[in-house]
Scaffold this active site. Sequence first.
Site: not given
Lengths: 425, 315
Positions: A63, A305, A324
């Site tokens: 987050l 993820d 990512g």
Amino acid sequence: MATMLIQGGRVIDPAHQLDQLLNLVIEDGVIAEITTGIPRTDEVIMAQGMIVSPGLVDLHVALRDPGGEEDEGTASGTKAALAGGFTTIAALPDTNPVVDNRASAEFVILQAERAGYCRVVPLGAITRNHQGEELADLGQLAAGGAGGFTDANRAVQSAEIMRRALEYARMLNRPIFAVPQDATLSAGGLMHEGYYSTVLGLRGIPAAAEEIIVGRDIALAELTGGHVHLMNISTRNSVEELKRAKGMGIRVTADVTPHHLAMTDASLVTYDTNLKVLPPLRSQEHVDALIEGLRDGTIDSISSDHRPFASEKKSREFDQVPFGVSSIETALAVVATVLVDGGLLDWPDLLRLLTVNPAKILGIDAGTLDIGRPADLALIDPAAHWTVDTRQFFSRGHNTPFQGKTLRSRVMKTIVGGEVRFSRQ
Amino acid sequence: MKSTWSRRHVLGLEDLSAAEITTILDEAARFKEMARHGEARHSLLKGVTICNLFFEPSTRTKTSFNLAARRLGADTVDFTAAASSLSKGETFIDTARNIEAMGVDHMVVRHSTSGTPFLLTKHLGTGVVNAGDGTHEHPTQGLLDLFTIREQRGRIEGLTVALVGDILHSRVARSNIWGLKKLGAKVIVCGPATLIPAEIRQLGVEVSYRLDEILEQTDVINLLRIQFERQRGAFFPSIYEYAQFYGMTSERIARAKSDVLILAPGPINRGVELTPDVADGPHSVILDQVTNGLFVRMATLYLMQLAREQALTTP
């Protein structure tokens, strides 16, 4: 007393092997009844053609709050989670500062309450500032609401620290989450080591970098009796090791990401920096083993993820960009497209991996349609076709390799505690 | 000839067909022949601006591209920056777009990260030629090696070519492998096991760990530079040991084919990859390579400009 009826949907509750056309009744935010009858309620949601599932549970989501607000925030990230069908997510502690103390864990919960979208369980750090050197305040973190401990992408390199973390966390009845990776073998690595890393001239990360730590952590779980949860496993031997350990009764669980199931290292021929993930996308034989591991129950869960990044961070040279994918809004559709449309799993088995199983790993009461539980639900249109368009993302991270791809199935409504918190037009 | 060329970018020899490679080599031969007859300067690229965008130090490649552009009548401009100094602020894409906005037609790009020239083609309207990207490709070096071999031997097909040394970190090796295989040569890569990358055999090459074993069968030996700056940790015990096993000495030349060609992409570490007497000896074509580099780059820029003009005139 406020009442709501969700009428005519295919109600799937993997925890109870339920998969039937039924009506679900909510009273005061709680699941009151699942019935063939049609009771009179204040509100009715017609769910014909839709799947009514327990709200999805995600074991690790970044987050970025506090300290990484250009990449994501609690409000944007939890709203994105709702759009992905998730009603409970565990937040990674690799923020700035790191969630390695009680105040930080409580801040995560406070921010989630302020946002008012989905439920958030903080994960605490294993080691102070993720340095891998001394244990974080694990007991205080647990008291502050941490559901487990992880150093996020940084695998704890010291076997001694990992051992003590597992022992201490066992006492607190919390799991240790780990992305298994040997730092010396993966140093400087950008993609899976194999044919494509050779052709593309990108430094490889061999499968062995993961498997060494998987083996080590399983041995430490056996030694300590602690629960190790392996995040993002990606190789054939990891699945084999996991299967063997589970057969011996060792407390080890594991998850995979949608992108590791949907793509291989061959896709990197585009040098798309959105394909740079940790562990790296592997070759087909590994992907096949992961899918087999999901089918036979060796792998417990699927986690998005979610790792959002501001676009300028991914618009750099391949070796400069962080690892990512912003994945929480596409996670369900990607795995449904690959696994359900691909004829590899049916909906109840897929939803088990996204609801009750991750809830059990985290030790929380969620992911089921038990009568009397808060009504956390996802309404899914399994027939929908849609094209990924990052301009419609709620996440601030637009770093996805699925941009422009057409996927099957879409989350239409997400309900938290009986309240419709997300509804797609 | 021109109908076999439609590429606005030259990013690697992996992308090019044998016919396209031959087109460049033939065009380069034409430029070389004209130069031999005193016609070294042309106005084919008059009014065209070419930028050397170098994010990694280079002397000979940059000089060669500069000279090639000027021999064709183009204007040139240099932009050199360490990739690291950009990493804090402007991205390399912003840098390139700013330079493009000044009215540049082609970018000659060198970067320490593999794939960067390819990524630039997604963001720029200019032609892009890869002047070496990380450990990926160095297509004009591969082309000048092919040109030199073909010039010396009259053909590529059927020759056995050994690439010796650090294959793992070498962009020259990758460009050589693609080009040589496409033109029908047999390729052997030779070096310590630590410097032979994974699955290299899938590229259709043979692997050897002993230079002495392949000496007798090779027609051409290309001695790749040991890339000290790219190596992380210990890939071999010592320079001394490396030179013992893989260094080209006059003693090894004596055991090789009598007409063996010795190539080296340079800059060479004398006494490591090869001894000075070999570098300056009769088998060495190292300076021919440098000369030919100019003509290969002229041909590449010329063909790219033709493709650019075609793209601009056809809607």
